[in-house]
Design a protein around this motif. Sequence first.
Motif, PDB file in Angstrom:
ATOM      1  N   ARG A  89      29.885  22.057  99.379  1.00 33.02           N
ATOM      2  CA  ARG A  89      30.556  22.972  98.463  1.00 33.02           C
ATOM      3  C   ARG A  89      29.626  23.409  97.334  1.00 33.02           C
ATOM      4  O   ARG A  89      29.592  24.576  96.942  1.00 33.02           O
ATOM      5  CB  ARG A  89      31.801  22.290  97.871  1.00 33.02           C
ATOM      6  CG  ARG A  89      32.498  23.073  96.771  1.00 33.02           C
ATOM      7  CD  ARG A  89      33.088  24.352  97.283  1.00 33.02           C
ATOM      8  NE  ARG A  89      33.639  25.169  96.196  1.00 33.02           N
ATOM      9  CZ  ARG A  89      34.172  26.373  96.363  1.00 33.02           C
ATOM     10  NH1 ARG A  89      34.249  26.900  97.563  1.00 33.02           N
ATOM     11  NH2 ARG A  89      34.634  27.046  95.324  1.00 33.02           N
ATOM     12  N   VAL A  90      28.845  22.477  96.813  1.00 31.93           N
ATOM     13  CA  VAL A  90      27.985  22.770  95.666  1.00 31.93           C
ATOM     14  C   VAL A  90      26.700  23.487  96.085  1.00 31.93           C
ATOM     15  O   VAL A  90      26.282  24.465  95.450  1.00 31.93           O
ATOM     16  CB  VAL A  90      27.650  21.470  94.908  1.00 31.93           C
ATOM     17  CG1 VAL A  90      26.588  21.719  93.830  1.00 31.93           C
ATOM     18  CG2 VAL A  90      28.910  20.889  94.271  1.00 31.93           C
ATOM     19  N   PHE A  91      26.060  23.023  97.166  1.00 33.92           N
ATOM     20  CA  PHE A  91      24.754  23.579  97.543  1.00 33.92           C
ATOM     21  C   PHE A  91      24.806  24.516  98.750  1.00 33.92           C
ATOM     22  O   PHE A  91      23.819  25.195  99.038  1.00 33.92           O
ATOM     23  CB  PHE A  91      23.771  22.444  97.844  1.00 33.92           C
ATOM     24  CG  PHE A  91      23.379  21.629  96.644  1.00 33.92           C
ATOM     25  CD1 PHE A  91      22.427  22.094  95.758  1.00 33.92           C
ATOM     26  CD2 PHE A  91      23.978  20.400  96.402  1.00 33.92           C
ATOM     27  CE1 PHE A  91      22.060  21.349  94.646  1.00 33.92           C
ATOM     28  CE2 PHE A  91      23.623  19.635  95.297  1.00 33.92           C
ATOM     29  CZ  PHE A  91      22.668  20.114  94.413  1.00 33.92           C
ATOM     30  N   GLY A  92      25.932  24.553  99.451  1.00 35.19           N
ATOM     31  CA  GLY A  92      25.988  25.314 100.691  1.00 35.19           C
ATOM     32  C   GLY A  92      26.697  26.642 100.603  1.00 35.19           C
ATOM     33  O   GLY A  92      26.984  27.248 101.637  1.00 35.19           O
ATOM     34  N   GLN A  93      26.986  27.121  99.400  1.00 34.73           N
ATOM     35  CA  GLN A  93      27.666  28.398  99.214  1.00 34.73           C
ATOM     36  C   GLN A  93      26.669  29.476  98.773  1.00 34.73           C
ATOM     37  O   GLN A  93      25.822  29.215  97.913  1.00 34.73           O
ATOM     38  CB  GLN A  93      28.753  28.270  98.137  1.00 34.73           C
ATOM     39  CG  GLN A  93      29.800  27.204  98.437  1.00 34.73           C
ATOM     40  CD  GLN A  93      30.651  27.569  99.638  1.00 34.73           C
ATOM     41  OE1 GLN A  93      31.020  28.722  99.817  1.00 34.73           O
ATOM     42  NE2 GLN A  93      30.957  26.580 100.459  1.00 34.73           N
ATOM     43  N   PRO A  94      26.754  30.674  99.344  1.00 34.85           N
ATOM     44  CA  PRO A  94      25.839  31.745  98.927  1.00 34.85           C
ATOM     45  C   PRO A  94      25.826  31.979  97.418  1.00 34.85           C
ATOM     46  O   PRO A  94      24.778  32.300  96.847  1.00 34.85           O
ATOM     47  CB  PRO A  94      26.384  32.968  99.676  1.00 34.85           C
ATOM     48  CG  PRO A  94      27.001  32.392 100.912  1.00 34.85           C
ATOM     49  CD  PRO A  94      27.624  31.092 100.474  1.00 34.85           C
ATOM     50  N   ALA A  95      26.974  31.807  96.769  1.00 34.41           N
ATOM     51  CA  ALA A  95      27.027  32.013  95.319  1.00 34.41           C
ATOM     52  C   ALA A  95      26.204  30.976  94.566  1.00 34.41           C
ATOM     53  O   ALA A  95      25.848  31.180  93.398  1.00 34.41           O
ATOM     54  CB  ALA A  95      28.478  31.969  94.837  1.00 34.41           C
ATOM     55  N   ASN A  96      25.886  29.864  95.240  1.00 36.77           N
ATOM     56  CA  ASN A  96      25.131  28.781  94.586  1.00 36.77           C
ATOM     57  C   ASN A  96      23.745  28.605  95.201  1.00 36.77           C
ATOM     58  O   ASN A  96      23.143  27.538  95.068  1.00 36.77           O
ATOM     59  CB  ASN A  96      25.900  27.459  94.703  1.00 36.77           C
ATOM     60  CG  ASN A  96      27.263  27.519  94.068  1.00 36.77           C
ATOM     61  OD1 ASN A  96      27.501  28.314  93.158  1.00 36.77           O
ATOM     62  ND2 ASN A  96      28.179  26.691  94.545  1.00 36.77           N
ATOM     63  N   LYS A  97      23.229  29.639  95.852  1.00 42.88           N
ATOM     64  CA  LYS A  97      21.944  29.489  96.526  1.00 42.88           C
ATOM     65  C   LYS A  97      20.822  29.165  95.546  1.00 42.88           C
ATOM     66  O   LYS A  97      19.830  28.534  95.915  1.00 42.88           O
ATOM     67  CB  LYS A  97      21.608  30.734  97.348  1.00 42.88           C
ATOM     68  CG  LYS A  97      21.387  31.997  96.536  1.00 42.88           C
ATOM     69  CD  LYS A  97      20.844  33.143  97.401  1.00 42.88           C
ATOM     70  CE  LYS A  97      21.775  33.500  98.524  1.00 42.88           C
ATOM     71  NZ  LYS A  97      21.259  34.667  99.311  1.00 42.88           N
ATOM     72  N   ASP A  98      20.980  29.565  94.281  1.00 40.43           N
ATOM     73  CA  ASP A  98      19.957  29.230  93.285  1.00 40.43           C
ATOM     74  C   ASP A  98      19.863  27.718  93.079  1.00 40.43           C
ATOM     75  O   ASP A  98      18.783  27.186  92.813  1.00 40.43           O
ATOM     76  CB  ASP A  98      20.234  29.935  91.961  1.00 40.43           C
ATOM     77  CG  ASP A  98      21.641  29.691  91.433  1.00 40.43           C
ATOM     78  OD1 ASP A  98      22.566  29.486  92.252  1.00 40.43           O
ATOM     79  OD2 ASP A  98      21.834  29.735  90.197  1.00 40.43           O
ATOM     80  N   LEU A  99      20.991  27.016  93.212  1.00 39.14           N
ATOM     81  CA  LEU A  99      20.978  25.557  93.082  1.00 39.14           C
ATOM     82  C   LEU A  99      20.248  24.919  94.258  1.00 39.14           C
ATOM     83  O   LEU A  99      19.469  23.974  94.085  1.00 39.14           O
ATOM     84  CB  LEU A  99      22.403  25.015  92.999  1.00 39.14           C
ATOM     85  CG  LEU A  99      23.230  25.469  91.794  1.00 39.14           C
ATOM     86  CD1 LEU A  99      24.626  24.851  91.849  1.00 39.14           C
ATOM     87  CD2 LEU A  99      22.535  25.103  90.482  1.00 39.14           C
ATOM     88  N   LEU A 100      20.488  25.437  95.470  1.00 35.14           N
ATOM     89  CA  LEU A 100      19.793  24.899  96.636  1.00 35.14           C
ATOM     90  C   LEU A 100      18.299  25.191  96.554  1.00 35.14           C
ATOM     91  O   LEU A 100      17.470  24.324  96.860  1.00 35.14           O
ATOM     92  CB  LEU A 100      20.377  25.492  97.922  1.00 35.14           C
ATOM     93  CG  LEU A 100      19.711  25.004  99.217  1.00 35.14           C
ATOM     94  CD1 LEU A 100      19.818  23.489  99.347  1.00 35.14           C
ATOM     95  CD2 LEU A 100      20.318  25.687 100.431  1.00 35.14           C
ATOM     96  N   ILE A 101      17.932  26.391  96.116  1.00 38.84           N
ATOM     97  CA  ILE A 101      16.510  26.725  95.983  1.00 38.84           C
ATOM     98  C   ILE A 101      15.835  25.793  94.979  1.00 38.84           C
ATOM     99  O   ILE A 101      14.706  25.333  95.196  1.00 38.84           O
ATOM    100  CB  ILE A 101      16.342  28.203  95.565  1.00 38.84           C
ATOM    101  CG1 ILE A 101      16.748  29.125  96.727  1.00 38.84           C
ATOM    102  CG2 ILE A 101      14.899  28.483  95.145  1.00 38.84           C
ATOM    103  CD1 ILE A 101      16.782  30.600  96.359  1.00 38.84           C
ATOM    104  N   ALA A 102      16.526  25.472  93.878  1.00 39.58           N
ATOM    105  CA  ALA A 102      15.970  24.541  92.891  1.00 39.58           C
ATOM    106  C   ALA A 102      15.772  23.167  93.509  1.00 39.58           C
ATOM    107  O   ALA A 102      14.738  22.509  93.292  1.00 39.58           O
ATOM    108  CB  ALA A 102      16.899  24.459  91.679  1.00 39.58           C
TER     109      ALA A 102
END
Length: 295
Positions: free
Chosen positions: A23-36
């Motif tokens: 939910r936190v890292f796997g949503q397109p709206a949160n892709k900046d978190l996954l990239i970090a």
Amino acid sequence: MAKEERYQVGKYVDLMIDVAFKRVFGQPANKDLLIALLSVIIPEVKIDEITYLDKERTGSGLDDKKSVFDILCDTDQGEKVLVEVQVKPQKYFRDRTLYYAAQEILYEHREGDIDYTLSSLYVISLLDFELEHGSPAEGKFVWRYSLKENETGELMTKALNFTFVELSKFDKKESELANLEDGLYFCLKHMGRLSRRPDRLDTAVFRKLFEVAEFVALPAEQRKKYIAKMTTERDIINQIAYAREKGEEAGMAKGKAEGITEAKFQMAKDLKANGVSVEIIAKCTGLPIETVESC
């Protein structure tokens, strides 16, 4: 803090529960978190953009097994990144990870594709347990593997890259957090037990991370799944603890190496009689599942 105590609903979700992690890292709206997160774990890969992919892979044709990853994405440079979280120790975990990687390679080169050029695949496993190492390194908790020539270290291929992060070994306290890497590992390990965002984590990445990681931010259906998964994890932890306790009792009762087989068999019988699952018994005793089932 006892491990089972982590499985309580708090202000923030536990990022090591797969429902919450996705939910936190796997949503397109949160892709900046996954990239970090990826910039910390695989810093050699310069990522500006990612595209999320379907996470389910069908069998290779050799079997009908399916692999369902927590997160699978393409980078703007053409690499594939597979990310998963695991809280329970598993026997042959590295082999399991290699199988997952092979599934992705076979999926990429489906029937009829004779081009053997492989995309670079990075497999990242975030672990709440420690792997077995032949030569442990003091303080080391991030392990990176690739295919290299044994003597010269020449890289055979960029196609397979594995990173295992043993978060149970990350021991920095809140007052010691110095950079993005420290902060992300701290959050992965402790988020579910925090009641506020640490003062040291006052950047755009962490402000957003804490905002989307609030339990109340989960949609109602995902809140139900999250609670159900936490309950399951807590039950399994308790089962393992019980199995180990019974195993120690059986071992002390026997006391000698020649009694190990009989002790394990008796322990399996006791655990089975107390409702512990066959899989957990096999994992804790080392006995084959078929043997446990026959107890």
